[in-house]
Scaffold this motif. Structure first.
Motif, PDB file in Angstrom:
ATOM      1  N   MET A  31      57.246  40.898 108.111  1.00  0.00           N
ATOM      2  CA  MET A  31      56.810  41.299 109.446  1.00  0.00           C
ATOM      3  C   MET A  31      57.871  42.238 110.015  1.00  0.00           C
ATOM      4  O   MET A  31      59.065  42.029 109.790  1.00  0.00           O
ATOM      5  CB  MET A  31      56.659  40.069 110.329  1.00  0.00           C
ATOM      6  N   PRO A  32      57.460  43.270 110.741  1.00  0.00           N
ATOM      7  CA  PRO A  32      58.424  44.253 111.234  1.00  0.00           C
ATOM      8  C   PRO A  32      59.435  43.680 112.229  1.00  0.00           C
ATOM      9  O   PRO A  32      60.502  44.242 112.409  1.00  0.00           O
ATOM     10  CB  PRO A  32      57.567  45.329 111.892  1.00  0.00           C
ATOM     11  N   GLU A  33      59.143  42.550 112.838  1.00  0.00           N
ATOM     12  CA  GLU A  33      60.028  41.994 113.860  1.00  0.00           C
ATOM     13  C   GLU A  33      60.558  40.610 113.503  1.00  0.00           C
ATOM     14  O   GLU A  33      60.896  39.830 114.396  1.00  0.00           O
ATOM     15  CB  GLU A  33      59.299  41.922 115.205  1.00  0.00           C
ATOM     16  N   ALA A  34      60.644  40.278 112.200  1.00  0.00           N
ATOM     17  CA  ALA A  34      61.128  38.942 111.835  1.00  0.00           C
ATOM     18  C   ALA A  34      61.945  38.989 110.556  1.00  0.00           C
ATOM     19  O   ALA A  34      61.656  39.738 109.634  1.00  0.00           O
ATOM     20  CB  ALA A  34      59.949  37.989 111.665  1.00  0.00           C
ATOM     21  N   LEU A  35      62.958  38.161 110.535  1.00  0.00           N
ATOM     22  CA  LEU A  35      63.770  37.954 109.342  1.00  0.00           C
ATOM     23  C   LEU A  35      63.546  36.524 108.857  1.00  0.00           C
ATOM     24  O   LEU A  35      63.150  35.658 109.625  1.00  0.00           O
ATOM     25  CB  LEU A  35      65.262  38.150 109.665  1.00  0.00           C
ATOM     26  N   TRP A  36      63.815  36.303 107.586  1.00  0.00           N
ATOM     27  CA  TRP A  36      63.731  34.976 106.993  1.00  0.00           C
ATOM     28  C   TRP A  36      65.124  34.591 106.486  1.00  0.00           C
ATOM     29  O   TRP A  36      65.812  35.408 105.890  1.00  0.00           O
ATOM     30  CB  TRP A  36      62.788  34.969 105.795  1.00  0.00           C
ATOM     31  N   PRO A  69      62.942  44.184 108.459  1.00  0.00           N
ATOM     32  CA  PRO A  69      63.889  44.940 109.299  1.00  0.00           C
ATOM     33  C   PRO A  69      65.160  45.378 108.569  1.00  0.00           C
ATOM     34  O   PRO A  69      65.871  46.252 109.065  1.00  0.00           O
ATOM     35  CB  PRO A  69      64.225  43.958 110.429  1.00  0.00           C
ATOM     36  N   LEU A  70      65.454  44.815 107.394  1.00  0.00           N
ATOM     37  CA  LEU A  70      66.646  45.189 106.639  1.00  0.00           C
ATOM     38  C   LEU A  70      66.378  46.330 105.656  1.00  0.00           C
ATOM     39  O   LEU A  70      67.265  46.715 104.903  1.00  0.00           O
ATOM     40  CB  LEU A  70      67.198  43.976 105.881  1.00  0.00           C
ATOM     41  N   SER A  71      65.156  46.865 105.659  1.00  0.00           N
ATOM     42  CA  SER A  71      64.813  47.934 104.730  1.00  0.00           C
ATOM     43  C   SER A  71      63.902  48.964 105.394  1.00  0.00           C
ATOM     44  O   SER A  71      63.018  48.610 106.167  1.00  0.00           O
ATOM     45  CB  SER A  71      64.102  47.357 103.496  1.00  0.00           C
ATOM     46  N   ARG A  72      64.109  50.205 105.031  1.00  0.00           N
ATOM     47  CA  ARG A  72      63.209  51.272 105.479  1.00  0.00           C
ATOM     48  C   ARG A  72      62.279  51.701 104.357  1.00  0.00           C
ATOM     49  O   ARG A  72      61.530  52.658 104.500  1.00  0.00           O
ATOM     50  CB  ARG A  72      64.013  52.476 105.963  1.00  0.00           C
TER      51      ARG A  72
END
Length: 192
Positions: A31-36, A69-72
């Motif tokens: 998800m663009p606004e969540a990290l795991w 979010p850690l990758s483009r």
């Protein structure tokens, strides 16, 4: 490959609704606004080049943070290599995970440095040392790397052919640098 159905434990066993369990080869939804945050298990992040060849970006385990979010990169996927439990980290809590996020960047840079090593023999040995440092367990024989990676998956990470990995692994075994008592585990003797 599609994102698999999420396996959620019964509520009596899973009081934290932000935790989710996945099986080996499942894809963790991004998800663009969540990290795991990985609570247990091992995953790899990957993408593909224009020719459709898979590119492994890194291997992550307990305590590591992963997510879109850690990758483009697009496409970008997170595949479970073992059964995995992750916890959702919403954006308002990211500052609490700064150490894990910085560790992610540092590990990605270490892996990139390994891939740029000119000697393929040294590249493989450096990658095995990286795996041992990250996932190794001390035994009386050396560091046990009990991560199920095929020779093709190793070749994919370090940028050589599967045949070359097989040949070099046999060479390392003959030299006594590694032991391979089971199909997918490696004991790295030089890492002690």
């Amino acid at each position: 490959m599609t994102i698999s159905t999420l396996a959620v434990l019964p509520s009596s066993q899973n009081s934290d609704q932000k935790s989710r369990d996945f099986y080996r080869r499942d894809l963790i939804p991004l998800m663009p606004e969540a990290l795991w945050k990985i609570e247990s298990g091992i995953v790899r992040t990957m993408t593909w080049n224009q020719e459709g060849n898979q590119i492994s970006l890194g291997y992550w385990g307990v305590g590591d943070v992963i997510g879109q979010p850690l990758s483009r990169l697009d496409p970008f996927q997170v595949e479970c290599l073992t059964p995995v439990r992750v916890s959702l980290i919403p954006p308002q809590d990211w500052s609490q995970e700064l150490d894990s996020i910085l560790s992610h960047i540092q590990q990605a840079q270490e892996l990139h440095s390994i891939v740029q090593t000119q000697s393929t023999d040294l590249r493989l040995l450096n990658f095995l040392n990286w795996l041992a440092k990250k996932f190794g367990n001390v035994t009386e024989l050396g560091l046990l790397i009990d991560v199920r990676l095929t020779h093709l998956e190793i070749a994919d990470v370090i940028g050589i052919t599967r045949v070359s990995v097989t040949r070099m692994m046999q060479k390392l075994e003959r030299k006594g640098i590694i032991l391979r008592p089971r199909r997918h585990c490696i004991i790295l003797k030089s890492a002690q």
